[in-house]
Write an enzyme that holds these catalytic residues in place. Sequence first.
Site, short mmCIF file in Angstrom:
data_model
loop_
_atom_site.label_atom_id
_atom_site.label_comp_id
_atom_site.label_asym_id
_atom_site.label_seq_id
_atom_site.Cartn_x
_atom_site.Cartn_y
_atom_site.Cartn_z
N LYS A 199 2.17 1.56 2.36
CA LYS A 199 1.47 1.16 1.21
C LYS A 199 1.86 -0.34 0.78
CE LYS A 199 -2.11 3.22 -0.93
NZ LYS A 199 -2.89 4.43 -0.31
N1 GLU Z 1 -5.90 3.38 0.95
C1 GLU Z 1 -6.50 4.53 1.62
C2 GLU Z 1 -5.63 5.93 1.45
O1 GLU Z 1 -4.94 6.01 0.68
C3 GLU Z 1 -6.93 4.33 3.20
C4 GLU Z 1 -5.69 3.89 4.08
C5 GLU Z 1 -6.24 3.38 5.33
O2 GLU Z 1 -7.37 3.47 5.69
O3 GLU Z 1 -5.11 2.94 6.05
O4 GLU Z 1 -5.81 6.77 2.19
#
Ligand code: GLU
Length: 422
Positions: free
Chosen positions: A108
């Site tokens: 993240k």
């Molecule tokens: N931000 C989204 C999540 O928390 C999607 C992450 C992604 O598609 O890589 O799952």
Amino acid sequence: MSDVGQRSLHQAAVEQFQRAADLIDLDPRYREILTYPKNEIIVNFPVTLDDGSLQVFTGYRIQHSNILGPYKGGLRFNPNVDLDEVRALAAWMTFKTALVGVPFGGAKGGVTIDPGDYSEREMRAVVRRFTHALGSNIGPDHDIPAPDMGTNAQTMDWVMDTYANISPPGFRQSVKGVVTGKSVECGGSVGREEATGRGVLYSLRHWCGETETRLDELSIGVQGFGNVGSFFAVQAAEQGCTIKAVGDHTGTIINNDGLDVVKLFDWVREKGGVAGFPSADTADTEDLFTADIDVFVPAALENQITAERAKVMKAHLVIEAANGPTTPEGELVLAERGVQVVPDILANAGGVAVSYFEWLQNKSAQAWSYEEVDERLRELMWQAHDRVVQVRDELGCSRRDAAYIVALRRITKVYDRRDIFP
Ligand code: GLU
């Protein structure tokens, strides 16, 4: 720091997986590995603002695990972004991707910024400079960012374009998969924008199937009307649910006969929030938690369902569309009161599932139809739900513990075979 009492958010995330690990006597070596993110990248980068002044921003990319595939997870642009929050969110991604069975690890990132305070030119510069600062720490087979709170397809298009521009000429086309959640014009997948909300709805439909409940008899409250909450609400209403209450940073609105969420969708895009929406009563933040609803769908920030709020909640089902919306204390109260919880790493996995489909389409230079994307999304979501329910019944544990156990078993099998280098 996103503290819940004395506990950091990352600490709470670690405790969650450790509790599930206890239930299956997980090898202590794997516990130790998964407690720490593999890499923590922090960058400080300057941007010239429209008035000619200069501001230095702090950005993060936390790479938690790549045992199952390239690091994967969103980029969050929010004033609350800090190392602790991003660490927790990165760990949750590892378990989420393992649970739904997509060949990715977990990561993240984000920038501590309120995008609303900056012009489009300034945001473009922030995104490009952040991408440049990350450099080869991201890549289509290494670490693949995606949208999260405060970022969208436009952000991803800028990341992709910047990354392509700093890649050798012969690679500029093949690096499109460095991010997912791009616009369809720039190589994104149809259905990606609404995928997380749609996955939340598939989660609700699966729960209805399990419990022999009729979807069109359910009343729902939604916290947050951004990408996830809004698409979920509109699609749930289309299928007959009554959306009675919606809250966001501008206020809370309630209509016990059901809100017109299609109109609300346009209203929020125009006005920036739910406040002032006609044909609804204006209520206080806390009224959202005591609303007379069957299902509560938190789709905003973490730590929203505290013990105090859990005590007064009328809903008998919580579907966690946000990441980490329930505090550990809140979770205990919900369990005592018999409120069922579909955990975040399961409920909101639709986004990363369609990210995987986008990545596959980029790799094979294909464009799938909406029907194909949606059918594969439903299949992935329901298979993950089936696995969770099976483990829950087998071990008599909570759905959250079962979800972690499915993920941990998958990760453990790979570690067992690969062993720990050297
Ligand atoms: N931000 C989204 C999540 O928390 C999607 C992450 C992604 O598609 O890589 O799952």
